[in-house]
Design a protein around this motif. Structure first.
Motif, PDB file in Angstrom:
ATOM      1  N   ALA A  24       9.416  -3.950   5.516  1.00  0.00           N
ATOM      2  CA  ALA A  24      10.353  -5.024   5.830  1.00  0.00           C
ATOM      3  C   ALA A  24      11.759  -4.479   6.042  1.00  0.00           C
ATOM      4  O   ALA A  24      12.528  -5.028   6.821  1.00  0.00           O
ATOM      5  N   ASP A  25      12.079  -3.390   5.344  1.00  0.00           N
ATOM      6  CA  ASP A  25      13.428  -2.851   5.410  1.00  0.00           C
ATOM      7  C   ASP A  25      13.388  -1.388   5.004  1.00  0.00           C
ATOM      8  O   ASP A  25      12.391  -0.912   4.462  1.00  0.00           O
ATOM      9  N   ILE A  26      14.470  -0.685   5.251  1.00  0.00           N
ATOM     10  CA  ILE A  26      14.610   0.703   4.806  1.00  0.00           C
ATOM     11  C   ILE A  26      15.971   0.854   4.152  1.00  0.00           C
ATOM     12  O   ILE A  26      16.893   0.083   4.398  1.00  0.00           O
ATOM     13  N   GLU A  27      16.069   1.856   3.297  1.00  0.00           N
ATOM     14  CA  GLU A  27      17.348   2.219   2.705  1.00  0.00           C
ATOM     15  C   GLU A  27      17.633   3.643   3.145  1.00  0.00           C
ATOM     16  O   GLU A  27      16.757   4.505   3.079  1.00  0.00           O
ATOM     17  N   PHE A  28      18.833   3.880   3.611  1.00  0.00           N
ATOM     18  CA  PHE A  28      19.159   5.230   4.054  1.00  0.00           C
ATOM     19  C   PHE A  28      20.491   5.670   3.478  1.00  0.00           C
ATOM     20  O   PHE A  28      21.311   4.856   3.051  1.00  0.00           O
ATOM     21  N   CYS A  36      15.928   7.037   2.748  1.00  0.00           N
ATOM     22  CA  CYS A  36      15.685   7.291   1.327  1.00  0.00           C
ATOM     23  C   CYS A  36      14.463   6.533   0.820  1.00  0.00           C
ATOM     24  O   CYS A  36      13.685   7.073   0.041  1.00  0.00           O
ATOM     25  N   GLN A  37      14.306   5.262   1.240  1.00  0.00           N
ATOM     26  CA  GLN A  37      13.233   4.432   0.709  1.00  0.00           C
ATOM     27  C   GLN A  37      12.726   3.444   1.750  1.00  0.00           C
ATOM     28  O   GLN A  37      13.478   3.002   2.615  1.00  0.00           O
ATOM     29  N   LEU A  38      11.444   3.104   1.616  1.00  0.00           N
ATOM     30  CA  LEU A  38      10.846   2.010   2.378  1.00  0.00           C
ATOM     31  C   LEU A  38      10.765   0.806   1.455  1.00  0.00           C
ATOM     32  O   LEU A  38      10.425   0.942   0.281  1.00  0.00           O
ATOM     33  N   ILE A  39      11.059  -0.367   1.960  1.00  0.00           N
ATOM     34  CA  ILE A  39      11.006  -1.583   1.159  1.00  0.00           C
ATOM     35  C   ILE A  39       9.935  -2.495   1.749  1.00  0.00           C
ATOM     36  O   ILE A  39       9.975  -2.826   2.934  1.00  0.00           O
ATOM     37  N   ILE A  40       8.969  -2.867   0.893  1.00  0.00           N
ATOM     38  CA  ILE A  40       7.840  -3.687   1.303  1.00  0.00           C
ATOM     39  C   ILE A  40       7.856  -4.960   0.466  1.00  0.00           C
ATOM     40  O   ILE A  40       7.823  -4.887  -0.763  1.00  0.00           O
ATOM     41  N   PRO A  41       7.912  -6.132   1.101  1.00  0.00           N
ATOM     42  CA  PRO A  41       7.957  -7.378   0.322  1.00  0.00           C
ATOM     43  C   PRO A  41       6.656  -7.624  -0.426  1.00  0.00           C
ATOM     44  O   PRO A  41       5.574  -7.285   0.058  1.00  0.00           O
ATOM     45  N   GLY A  42       6.771  -8.206  -1.614  1.00  0.00           N
ATOM     46  CA  GLY A  42       5.607  -8.577  -2.407  1.00  0.00           C
ATOM     47  C   GLY A  42       5.040  -9.900  -1.923  1.00  0.00           C
ATOM     48  O   GLY A  42       5.526 -10.478  -0.948  1.00  0.00           O
ATOM     49  N   PRO A  43       4.036 -10.408  -2.619  1.00  0.00           N
ATOM     50  CA  PRO A  43       3.448 -11.686  -2.222  1.00  0.00           C
ATOM     51  C   PRO A  43       4.439 -12.836  -2.405  1.00  0.00           C
ATOM     52  O   PRO A  43       5.289 -12.800  -3.286  1.00  0.00           O
ATOM     53  N   GLY A  44       4.318 -13.863  -1.582  1.00  0.00           N
ATOM     54  CA  GLY A  44       5.190 -15.026  -1.667  1.00  0.00           C
ATOM     55  C   GLY A  44       4.867 -15.867  -2.889  1.00  0.00           C
ATOM     56  O   GLY A  44       3.763 -15.820  -3.426  1.00  0.00           O
ATOM     57  N   LYS A  45       5.837 -16.659  -3.329  1.00  0.00           N
ATOM     58  CA  LYS A  45       5.633 -17.501  -4.514  1.00  0.00           C
ATOM     59  C   LYS A  45       4.704 -18.667  -4.227  1.00  0.00           C
ATOM     60  O   LYS A  45       3.700 -18.850  -4.880  1.00  0.00           O
TER      61      LYS A  45
END
Length: 92
Positions: A24-28, A36-45
């Motif tokens: 979903a996003d990256i951090e650089f 630096c990091q990959l960001i993956i969203p968790g399951p929805g509420k």
């Protein structure tokens, strides 16, 4: 490779073959321009309508291979459900 191409790839943990989701996003690091990091969203509420409970933050050093349609990562399976902002890679 462009970020839009990364977003189309599913992230799979090679330790337990668990599907972690899509990027979903990256951090650089703005100083050197490296990811630096990959960001993956968790399951929805609730059907994904009310936000997310958590997200996986995977250090770039955990990425083992990027294929045409998947990204293979090596992370501890129990730590793959960590909350936002906590890196989950144990590899230095």
């Amino acid at each position: 490779m462009r970020f839009c191409e990364l977003r189309q790839k599913e992230v799979i943990n090679v330790r337990d073959c668990q599907r972690l989701g899509f990027v979903a996003d990256i951090e650089f690091d703005p100083a050197c321009g490296k990811i630096c990091q990959l960001i993956i969203p968790g399951p929805g509420k609730l059907c994904g309508l009310f936000g997310r409970e958590s997200e996986c933050v995977i250090g770039w050093n955990c990425v083992r291979q990027i294929g045409t349609d998947i990204i293979l990562v090596d992370v501890d399976g129990e730590m793959a459900q960590r909350r936002c902002g906590e890196g989950i890679c144990k590899n230095g």
